[in-house]
Write a protein that holds these residues in place. Structure first.
Motif, PDB file in Angstrom:
ATOM      1  N   TYR A  70      18.612  28.448  37.741  1.00 27.95           N
ATOM      2  CA  TYR A  70      18.963  29.856  37.513  1.00 27.95           C
ATOM      3  C   TYR A  70      20.071  29.904  36.461  1.00 27.95           C
ATOM      4  CZ  TYR A  70      23.033  28.989  40.488  1.00 27.95           C
ATOM      5  OH  TYR A  70      24.192  28.486  41.010  1.00 27.95           O
ATOM      6  N   VAL A  71      20.154  31.090  35.792  1.00 22.77           N
ATOM      7  CA  VAL A  71      21.160  31.312  34.745  1.00 22.77           C
ATOM      8  C   VAL A  71      22.445  31.794  35.396  1.00 22.77           C
ATOM      9  CG1 VAL A  71      21.740  32.587  32.644  1.00 22.77           C
ATOM     10  CG2 VAL A  71      19.383  31.851  33.049  1.00 22.77           C
ATOM     11  N   ASP A  72      23.548  31.160  35.033  1.00 20.86           N
ATOM     12  CA  ASP A  72      24.828  31.482  35.649  1.00 20.86           C
ATOM     13  C   ASP A  72      25.864  31.732  34.551  1.00 20.86           C
ATOM     14  OD1 ASP A  72      26.731  31.844  37.636  1.00 20.86           O
ATOM     15  OD2 ASP A  72      27.342  29.728  37.549  1.00 20.86           O
ATOM     16  N   TYR A  73      26.587  32.848  34.687  1.00 21.83           N
ATOM     17  CA  TYR A  73      27.636  33.193  33.719  1.00 21.83           C
ATOM     18  C   TYR A  73      29.032  33.035  34.321  1.00 21.83           C
ATOM     19  CZ  TYR A  73      23.692  35.451  31.384  1.00 21.83           C
ATOM     20  OH  TYR A  73      22.491  35.704  30.794  1.00 21.83           O
ATOM     21  N   SER A  74      29.072  32.571  35.546  1.00 25.02           N
ATOM     22  CA  SER A  74      30.355  32.579  36.254  1.00 25.02           C
ATOM     23  C   SER A  74      31.363  31.621  35.617  1.00 25.02           C
ATOM     24  CB  SER A  74      30.140  32.198  37.724  1.00 25.02           C
ATOM     25  OG  SER A  74      29.555  30.905  37.815  1.00 25.02           O
ATOM     26  N   TYR A  75      30.917  30.454  35.159  1.00 25.46           N
ATOM     27  CA  TYR A  75      31.873  29.508  34.573  1.00 25.46           C
ATOM     28  C   TYR A  75      32.529  30.090  33.330  1.00 25.46           C
ATOM     29  CZ  TYR A  75      33.731  25.330  32.353  1.00 25.46           C
ATOM     30  OH  TYR A  75      34.563  24.424  31.726  1.00 25.46           O
ATOM     31  N   SER A  76      31.709  30.717  32.430  1.00 26.34           N
ATOM     32  CA  SER A  76      32.269  31.319  31.201  1.00 26.34           C
ATOM     33  C   SER A  76      33.186  32.480  31.541  1.00 26.34           C
ATOM     34  CB  SER A  76      31.128  31.778  30.293  1.00 26.34           C
ATOM     35  OG  SER A  76      31.630  32.377  29.114  1.00 26.34           O
ATOM     36  N   MET A  77      32.823  33.290  32.525  1.00 23.50           N
ATOM     37  CA  MET A  77      33.643  34.436  32.916  1.00 23.50           C
ATOM     38  C   MET A  77      34.960  33.962  33.535  1.00 23.50           C
ATOM     39  SD  MET A  77      30.509  36.679  34.483  1.00 23.50           S
ATOM     40  CE  MET A  77      31.461  38.062  35.013  1.00 23.50           C
ATOM     41  N   TRP A 156      27.807  38.680  38.643  1.00 23.67           N
ATOM     42  CA  TRP A 156      28.187  37.360  38.128  1.00 23.67           C
ATOM     43  C   TRP A 156      26.950  36.552  37.767  1.00 23.67           C
ATOM     44  CZ3 TRP A 156      33.090  34.568  38.273  1.00 23.67           C
ATOM     45  CH2 TRP A 156      34.178  35.437  38.416  1.00 23.67           C
ATOM     46  N   GLN A 157      25.840  36.874  38.363  1.00 27.92           N
ATOM     47  CA  GLN A 157      24.582  36.228  38.022  1.00 27.92           C
ATOM     48  C   GLN A 157      23.578  37.309  37.632  1.00 27.92           C
ATOM     49  OE1 GLN A 157      23.304  33.853  41.270  1.00 27.92           O
ATOM     50  NE2 GLN A 157      25.258  32.773  41.479  1.00 27.92           N
ATOM     51  N   GLY A 158      22.558  36.931  36.890  1.00 25.12           N
ATOM     52  CA  GLY A 158      21.529  37.890  36.511  1.00 25.12           C
ATOM     53  C   GLY A 158      21.570  38.193  35.018  1.00 25.12           C
ATOM     54  N   GLU A 159      21.525  39.486  34.689  1.00 24.20           N
ATOM     55  CA  GLU A 159      21.473  39.872  33.281  1.00 24.20           C
ATOM     56  C   GLU A 159      22.805  39.611  32.589  1.00 24.20           C
ATOM     57  OE1 GLU A 159      20.347  43.892  33.041  1.00 24.20           O
ATOM     58  OE2 GLU A 159      18.361  43.600  33.952  1.00 24.20           O
ATOM     59  N   ARG A 160      22.697  39.280  31.315  1.00 25.49           N
ATOM     60  CA  ARG A 160      23.887  39.013  30.506  1.00 25.49           C
ATOM     61  C   ARG A 160      24.517  40.344  30.109  1.00 25.49           C
ATOM     62  NH1 ARG A 160      23.962  35.721  24.770  1.00 25.49           N
ATOM     63  NH2 ARG A 160      26.215  35.293  24.727  1.00 25.49           N
ATOM     64  N   GLN A 161      25.816  40.510  30.342  1.00 23.49           N
ATOM     65  CA  GLN A 161      26.535  41.738  29.988  1.00 23.49           C
ATOM     66  C   GLN A 161      27.985  41.408  29.662  1.00 23.49           C
ATOM     67  OE1 GLN A 161      27.151  44.351  33.380  1.00 23.49           O
ATOM     68  NE2 GLN A 161      26.401  42.700  34.748  1.00 23.49           N
ATOM     69  N   GLU A 162      28.641  42.373  29.108  1.00 19.13           N
ATOM     70  CA  GLU A 162      30.019  42.165  28.656  1.00 19.13           C
ATOM     71  C   GLU A 162      30.939  41.974  29.868  1.00 19.13           C
ATOM     72  OE1 GLU A 162      32.586  44.201  25.248  1.00 19.13           O
ATOM     73  OE2 GLU A 162      32.449  45.447  27.040  1.00 19.13           O
ATOM     74  N   PHE A 163      31.866  41.025  29.680  1.00 25.13           N
ATOM     75  CA  PHE A 163      32.848  40.736  30.722  1.00 25.13           C
ATOM     76  C   PHE A 163      34.198  41.291  30.301  1.00 25.13           C
ATOM     77  CE2 PHE A 163      36.230  37.945  32.298  1.00 25.13           C
ATOM     78  CZ  PHE A 163      36.065  38.100  33.668  1.00 25.13           C
ATOM     79  N   THR A 164      34.920  41.887  31.237  1.00 24.79           N
ATOM     80  CA  THR A 164      36.233  42.472  30.969  1.00 24.79           C
ATOM     81  C   THR A 164      37.229  41.946  31.983  1.00 24.79           C
ATOM     82  OG1 THR A 164      35.240  44.493  30.101  1.00 24.79           O
ATOM     83  CG2 THR A 164      37.557  44.604  30.749  1.00 24.79           C
ATOM     84  N   ALA A 165      38.383  41.544  31.488  1.00 27.58           N
ATOM     85  CA  ALA A 165      39.480  41.093  32.351  1.00 27.58           C
ATOM     86  C   ALA A 165      40.774  41.717  31.852  1.00 27.58           C
ATOM     87  CB  ALA A 165      39.581  39.583  32.324  1.00 27.58           C
ATOM     88  N   PHE A 166      41.674  42.059  32.785  1.00 34.25           N
ATOM     89  CA  PHE A 166      42.950  42.650  32.360  1.00 34.25           C
ATOM     90  C   PHE A 166      44.038  42.201  33.339  1.00 34.25           C
ATOM     91  CE2 PHE A 166      41.908  45.481  35.726  1.00 34.25           C
ATOM     92  CZ  PHE A 166      43.107  46.026  36.154  1.00 34.25           C
ATOM     93  N   TYR A 167      45.280  42.129  32.787  1.00 30.66           N
ATOM     94  CA  TYR A 167      46.447  41.773  33.581  1.00 30.66           C
ATOM     95  C   TYR A 167      47.639  42.578  33.076  1.00 30.66           C
ATOM     96  CZ  TYR A 167      44.008  37.890  35.704  1.00 30.66           C
ATOM     97  OH  TYR A 167      43.118  37.128  36.414  1.00 30.66           O
ATOM     98  N   PRO A 168      48.468  43.097  33.949  1.00 31.79           N
ATOM     99  CA  PRO A 168      49.638  43.882  33.510  1.00 31.79           C
ATOM    100  C   PRO A 168      50.726  42.960  32.926  1.00 31.79           C
ATOM    101  CG  PRO A 168      49.625  43.675  35.893  1.00 31.79           C
ATOM    102  CD  PRO A 168      48.344  43.072  35.407  1.00 31.79           C
ATOM    103  N   VAL A 169      51.410  43.447  31.911  1.00 36.24           N
ATOM    104  CA  VAL A 169      52.511  42.696  31.278  1.00 36.24           C
ATOM    105  C   VAL A 169      53.630  43.660  30.915  1.00 36.24           C
ATOM    106  CG1 VAL A 169      50.998  40.902  30.324  1.00 36.24           C
ATOM    107  CG2 VAL A 169      51.483  42.962  28.988  1.00 36.24           C
ATOM    108  N   GLU A 170      54.769  43.085  30.524  1.00 35.43           N
ATOM    109  CA  GLU A 170      55.912  43.866  30.023  1.00 35.43           C
ATOM    110  C   GLU A 170      56.488  43.113  28.828  1.00 35.43           C
ATOM    111  OE1 GLU A 170      60.205  45.704  31.529  1.00 35.43           O
ATOM    112  OE2 GLU A 170      58.820  44.735  32.957  1.00 35.43           O
ATOM    113  N   LEU A 171      56.420  43.776  27.643  1.00 35.42           N
ATOM    114  CA  LEU A 171      56.872  43.161  26.391  1.00 35.42           C
ATOM    115  C   LEU A 171      57.919  44.053  25.742  1.00 35.42           C
ATOM    116  CD1 LEU A 171      56.516  40.902  24.294  1.00 35.42           C
ATOM    117  CD2 LEU A 171      54.726  42.314  23.211  1.00 35.42           C
ATOM    118  N   ASN A 172      59.105  43.487  25.529  1.00 38.91           N
ATOM    119  CA  ASN A 172      60.225  44.225  24.895  1.00 38.91           C
ATOM    120  C   ASN A 172      60.541  45.506  25.646  1.00 38.91           C
ATOM    121  OD1 ASN A 172      60.338  42.242  22.894  1.00 38.91           O
ATOM    122  ND2 ASN A 172      58.785  43.306  21.627  1.00 38.91           N
ATOM    123  N   GLY A 173      60.496  45.435  26.977  1.00 37.32           N
ATOM    124  CA  GLY A 173      60.823  46.599  27.797  1.00 37.32           C
ATOM    125  C   GLY A 173      59.730  47.611  27.906  1.00 37.32           C
ATOM    126  N   GLN A 174      58.581  47.367  27.316  1.00 40.59           N
ATOM    127  CA  GLN A 174      57.470  48.311  27.354  1.00 40.59           C
ATOM    128  C   GLN A 174      56.345  47.715  28.205  1.00 40.59           C
ATOM    129  OE1 GLN A 174      55.889  49.357  23.517  1.00 40.59           O
ATOM    130  NE2 GLN A 174      54.564  50.980  24.350  1.00 40.59           N
TER     131      GLN A 174
END
Length: 502
Positions: A70-77, A156-174
């Motif tokens: 089976y096709v797996d995208y989990s490692y790349s994600m 995580w498995q199945g059709e290929r689609q765009e992956f998005t990840a986000f994490y909060p940060v604080e840079l120069n007080g912003q």
């Protein structure tokens, strides 16, 4: 010091460990031979291990038949997510010194992972981005929803689609977010489906081996059951084959012992029945003979038959027969009393040496009339025993009377006394006729007489030696008869007097 080095020598410890291992191995083998439970545990454990090994081999041989790609995208994600989290960590911990260095990091992540990196504020405005990113404004709600959907394990498995990840940060007080977007790379993974050969081979090998290893024991149990059935049908000469030292072997030995004891008990009961029949016959004969004579002579006296001299002779004979009948009844009563329970002995501290000397003197005239001579072999010092004098004198009288009555004439009656072990041994011996082993063995049975005709001239009541044995055993002793080179000997062993031992 040399002793210390010898004690610490590795060769010494290796030899000691070898001896312990060898001893433990032999102990384990011996315990295994003696314990059926341990044998079953070892057999069960070995069968389990063999079945596991066999099922593992079967799984290796057949796993390709049940592998599905089976096709797996989990490692790349996961790689994209890790890159985003690492960048956010660096920004948060102050490792990024200026915007130029941050730009280099975002471009490197894009080159390595093929992901577009964005740094946005809380309103979604793009503050910095990788070289291939084109957005200037981001919909944070859409980004967060999609990222949470992927984090929850969906898509995580199945059709290929765009992956998005986000994490909060604080840079120069912003405050803001690091966002990564990209199409994950596909990898081919294999999923192993249920392999029915594995549990089947496990069960098959386990039951086959367990059956083979326990077949001998179960067959032996069936053999024991069949033997018990044969024994229950009355074939007491049947014996069970004893195999091994474990509980089944012990059971077989106990079955054989039980059968032997049961056979002996049945034989003992049969002998008791025969003895009972003989007792009734003998008592009837011994009582009827003198009683018939008494009645016959009394009838002649009643009818005034014969002359005065003949009637006087009838009276004398009737009296003698009545005396004999009285002695027989007294012997019967004495034997019944001695054979019963609760016989009381009036023990006294008696010199057995003095008792023998006194009693022999009383029997010397009777012995001389029969051309017999008493030969005494007594110790110089006195030997004391704890006996009932009246009953033990009866023992000696019966032995002396038998020796005088049945000994070869002329001849000697040898009497010896000696210490033996924790007691004393008294022997009365005289020349006698040849006797069979059965005669020697049954000599102390009640009413048993070597002379089978039971004539009053050649034998007594047949109770004398039975009374002797009962009295001796009541005193805690034993008596036996033996015949060697024409000499019949009676050996009596009695425990020594406790007062004399002290």
């Amino acid at each position: 010091m040399r002793t210390l080095f010898r004690w610490l020598s590795p060769i010494r410890w290796i030899k000691t460990a070898y001896r312990w291992t060898k001893t433990g191995f032999f102990f384990l083998v011996e315990y295994c031979e003696r314990s059926l439970r341990f044998q079953l545990i070892l057999t069960f454990s070995f069968c389990i291990l063999a079945a596991v090994l066999a099922s593992s081999v079967v799984n290796l041989l057949t796993e390709d038949m049940y592998r599905r790609p089976y096709v797996d995208y989990s490692y790349s994600m996961e790689s994209m997510d890790w890159e985003t989290r690492d960048l956010a960590r660096r920004i948060q911990e102050g490792e990024v010194e200026d915007n130029q260095y941050l730009q280099e990091l975002m471009n490197r992540a894009q080159e390595l992972r093929g992901v577009q990196m964005l740094l946005v504020d809380l309103d979604g405005k793009v503050l910095m981005k990788s070289s291939r990113a084109t957005e200037s404004q981001v919909d944070l709600y859409s980004v967060i929803s999609k990222a949470m959907e992927l984090r929850s394990g969906q898509n995580w498995q199945g059709e290929r689609q765009e992956f998005t990840a986000f994490y909060p940060v604080e840079l120069n007080g912003q405050k803001g977010y690091v966002i990564a977007r990209g199409i994950p790379e596909a990898t081919i993974q294999y999923q192993v489906e249920f392999n029915g050969f594995v549990p089947f081979s496990f069960v098959l090998v386990f039951f086959y081996l367990f059956y083979r290893f326990t077949k001998r024991k179960t067959g032996y149990i069936e053999e024991l059951a069949a033997s018990l059935l044969v024994i229950s049908q009355g074939k007491l000469d049947h014996r069970v084959n004893v195999r091994g030292e474990d509980e089944l072997g012990s059971l077989a030995r106990n079955i054989n012992r039980m059968t032997e004891e049961l056979q002996e008990n049945i034989e003992r009961e049969r002998r008791a029945e025969r003895t009972k029949a003989e007792l009734i016959t003998n008592v009837s004969h011994d009582l009827r003979t003198p009683l018939t004579s008494v009645i016959g002579y009394l009838r002649l006296l009643r009818d005034n038959a014969g002359s005065e001299q003949e009637r006087s002779e009838y009276t004398r004979i009737a009296y003698e027969k009545a005396e004999h009948l009285k002695r027989l009844v007294e012997d019967l009563f004495e034997y019944a009393t001695l054979s019963g329970q609760g016989v009381q002995l009036h023990r006294q501290h008696v010199s057995l040496t003095g008792m023998l000397e006194q009693l022999v003197e009383e029997y010397v005239p009777l012995a001389e009339e029969q051309q017999l001579t008493f030969c005494k072999k007594l110790p110089a010092d006195r030997i004391y025993v704890s006996v009932d004098p009246e009953k033990f004198v009866r023992v000696l009288e019966n032995l002396f009377s038998n020796a005088i009555k049945y000994g070869h004439k002329p001849g000697n009656i040898d009497i010896s006394l000696m210490r033996e072990g924790e007691g004393v041994r008294l022997t009365v011996a005289n020349k006698a006729d040849d006797l069979s082993n059965e005669d020697l063995r049954r000599m102390f049975e009640r009413f048993y007489r070597v002379e089978k005709s039971r004539s009053r001239k050649t034998g007594g009541t047949g109770l004398g030696l039975a009374i002797v044995k009962s009295i001796v055993e009541l005193h805690g002793g034993s008596i036996r008869a033996e015949l060697q080179e024409g000499i019949l000997s009676f050996h009596i062993w009695l425990p020594a007097d406790a007062q004399e031992a002290r």
